[in-house]
Design an enzyme around this catalytic site. Structure first.
Site, PDB file in Angstrom:
ATOM      1  N   ASP A 108      12.063   2.372 -14.701  1.00 43.86           N
ATOM      2  CA  ASP A 108      11.449   3.031 -15.859  1.00 43.86           C
ATOM      3  C   ASP A 108      12.559   3.775 -16.592  1.00 43.86           C
ATOM      4  O   ASP A 108      13.703   3.813 -16.129  1.00 43.86           O
ATOM      5  CB  ASP A 108      10.304   3.949 -15.420  1.00 43.86           C
ATOM      6  N   GLY A 122      11.575   8.770 -18.845  1.00 46.55           N
ATOM      7  CA  GLY A 122      10.786   9.608 -19.755  1.00 46.55           C
ATOM      8  C   GLY A 122       9.550  10.207 -19.097  1.00 46.55           C
ATOM      9  O   GLY A 122       9.320  11.405 -19.195  1.00 46.55           O
ATOM     10  N   GLN A 180       2.319   3.346 -27.010  1.00 46.54           N
ATOM     11  CA  GLN A 180       1.621   4.617 -26.773  1.00 46.54           C
ATOM     12  C   GLN A 180       0.502   4.734 -27.813  1.00 46.54           C
ATOM     13  O   GLN A 180       0.102   3.741 -28.384  1.00 46.54           O
ATOM     14  CB  GLN A 180       2.620   5.781 -26.886  1.00 46.54           C
ATOM     15  N   GLY A 194       1.007   5.808 -21.181  1.00 45.81           N
ATOM     16  CA  GLY A 194       0.172   6.949 -21.556  1.00 45.81           C
ATOM     17  C   GLY A 194      -1.280   6.802 -21.140  1.00 45.81           C
ATOM     18  O   GLY A 194      -2.154   7.464 -21.684  1.00 45.81           O
ATOM     19  N   ASP A 242       1.960  -1.105 -11.286  1.00 43.57           N
ATOM     20  CA  ASP A 242       2.703  -0.333 -10.284  1.00 43.57           C
ATOM     21  C   ASP A 242       1.932   0.933  -9.976  1.00 43.57           C
ATOM     22  O   ASP A 242       1.186   1.421 -10.822  1.00 43.57           O
ATOM     23  CB  ASP A 242       4.094   0.064 -10.794  1.00 43.57           C
ATOM     24  N   CYS A 254      -7.298  -8.813   8.605  1.00 44.75           N
ATOM     25  CA  CYS A 254      -5.907  -8.672   8.151  1.00 44.75           C
ATOM     26  C   CYS A 254      -4.954  -9.242   9.193  1.00 44.75           C
ATOM     27  O   CYS A 254      -5.140  -9.072  10.390  1.00 44.75           O
ATOM     28  CB  CYS A 254      -5.611  -7.192   7.897  1.00 44.75           C
ATOM     29  N   CYS A 290      -1.583  -8.567   9.139  1.00 48.00           N
ATOM     30  CA  CYS A 290      -0.311  -7.844   9.040  1.00 48.00           C
ATOM     31  C   CYS A 290       0.183  -7.453  10.440  1.00 48.00           C
ATOM     32  O   CYS A 290      -0.568  -7.516  11.419  1.00 48.00           O
ATOM     33  CB  CYS A 290      -0.444  -6.607   8.147  1.00 48.00           C
ATOM     34  N   CYS A 332      -2.081  -4.783  12.113  1.00 48.40           N
ATOM     35  CA  CYS A 332      -3.395  -5.255  12.582  1.00 48.40           C
ATOM     36  C   CYS A 332      -3.273  -6.261  13.724  1.00 48.40           C
ATOM     37  O   CYS A 332      -4.177  -6.389  14.536  1.00 48.40           O
ATOM     38  CB  CYS A 332      -4.186  -5.843  11.419  1.00 48.40           C
ATOM     39  N   HIS A 390       0.536  -1.950   6.572  1.00 52.31           N
ATOM     40  CA  HIS A 390      -0.820  -2.483   6.385  1.00 52.31           C
ATOM     41  C   HIS A 390      -1.281  -2.364   4.928  1.00 52.31           C
ATOM     42  O   HIS A 390      -1.765  -3.337   4.345  1.00 52.31           O
ATOM     43  CB  HIS A 390      -1.841  -1.794   7.296  1.00 52.31           C
TER      44      HIS A 390
HETATM   45 ZN   LIG Z   1      -3.315  -4.951   8.433  1.00 51.33          ZN
END
Ligand SMILES: [Zn+2]
Length: 362
Positions: free
Chosen positions: A89, A92, A184, A211, A261, A299, A301, A304, A330
């Protein structure tokens, strides 16, 4: 930077952004590496959960360790050992939200560091120089992030600065670094439209809506998301800045935005709030004390596959560092899965069903 639309479903889009450091499939979520590190996870873990691009905050890195230090250590990618794309970024937003004292002038903004009280100045030239020395793949123009609420007069005055600074940044763009313009205009339709027209006319590599999610009611924010997206060119990436609550992401994608983001998945993970296919869980709750089930049975991951809720609750309450790491892995995995499934739904023409299904869960 190349941009291709793979498929659309209504205004929702599945696209591919190709950069010199790799391709990005959209809609895409960008984890936030505020100070040059996505908190609690290594670059290898980020890749494993599916991150294709991350965001770094110019304001923080400029103040500490300093962009010159990062540059002397080989640039932001080498510095943090992340070889995929990075978006920075302009700094600002943090100048406006974090610095203790700031004075906005026509040419930029004077501000006091929130770390040691030292005085600094960032204008379009400084924002572009810093991002160029960091060496990010995508840089953002310096904008004046209009606070909420603002009067029409103030929003208009702030908008004039945003437009002027965008033109100056565009004139300073370096080869090899993409540059996104920012729209903006607070919650005023005509200001948003005017800003979009002027910014689009300058010809950026991508366009962001800024904004938003700065304290306004959700309804108003959503209205502005739907209003702003069609003002931006179809053939360039569209980035909805700072928005990552998944309910808002669904709105953003439906409106036609591609990039998002937010610190939400990483920050919530450290606070013990975990996203699952059945809704949010607060891992500290008593009911999980002897729970042998994984956090989310759906899940796959690392967390998990290997740990019970009872263990995750225990290490969270004991303030073990591992708790932050496992929770973050996770939550990020959950986010990237969500984005992959959302992309698939756009490609298969089921985005509306995907959206209603998740609105009921989230
Ligand atoms: Zn997970």
């Amino acid at each position: 930077m190349l941009f291709n639309i793979v498929k659309t479903d209504g205004n929702a889009r599945a696209c591919i952004i190709e950069t010199a450091r790799g391709k990005i499939e959209t809609p895409v979520f960008m984890p936030v590496g505020t100070l040059g590190a996505v908190k609690a996870v290594s670059p290898d873990e980020l890749k494993e959960v599916g991150a294709e691009i991350i965001l770094c905050n110019t304001y923080h890195i400029y103040l500490r360790p300093g962009h010159n230090v990062v540059s002397s250590l080989g640039g932001i990618h080498k510095f943090m050992n992340w070889d995929r794309p990075i978006l920075t970024d302009s700094g600002g937003f943090q100048v406006f939200s974090l610095s203790a004292l700031r004075k906005i002038e026509e040419n930029g903004v004077h501000f006091k560091s929130h770390i040691d009280g030292s005085m600094h100045f960032i204008g379009p030239k400084e924002a572009m120089d810093i991002q160029s020395l960091l060496g990010s793949d995508i840089a953002m123009v310096l904008d004046d992030c209009t606070p909420y609420p603002s009067s029409f007069e103030y929003a208009q005055e702030s908008l004039e600065r945003t437009i002027k600074w965008a033109a100056e940044c565009k004139g300073l763009q370096k080869t090899g670094q993409a540059l996104f313009g920012i729209v903006q205009g607070s919650l005023f339709d005509n200001l948003r439209r005017k800003c979009a027209e002027e910014i689009v006319e300058m010809g950026f590599d991508g366009y962001a809506a800024g904004g938003l999610s700065v304290g306004e009611p959700k309804e108003e924010m959503h209205k502005m998301v739907y209003f702003t997206a069609p003002l931006l060119p179809v053939d360039k990436p569209r980035y909805l800045m700072g928005i990552g609550d998944l309910k808002d992401v669904l709105v953003g994608v439906e409106a036609g935005f591609d990039m998002f983001d937010c610190v939400m998945p990483t920050r919530n993970a450290r606070n013990g709030t975990l996203f699952t296919s059945r809704g949010r869980i607060s891992i500290k709750r008593e009911e999980f004390r002897s729970d042998r089930k994984p956090l989310d049975p759906d899940c796959r991951c690392y967390t998990c596959r290997n740990y019970s809720r009872g263990y995750l609750r225990h290490i969270f309450l004991s303030k073990e560092i591992l708790s932050m790491r496992l929770n973050t892995i996770h939550n990020l995995h959950f986010y990237f899965n969500f984005f992959r499934d959302m992309r698939k739904s756009v490609i298969e023409g089921n985005f509306t069903e995907f959206k209603s299904k998740w609105e009921a869960i989230l």
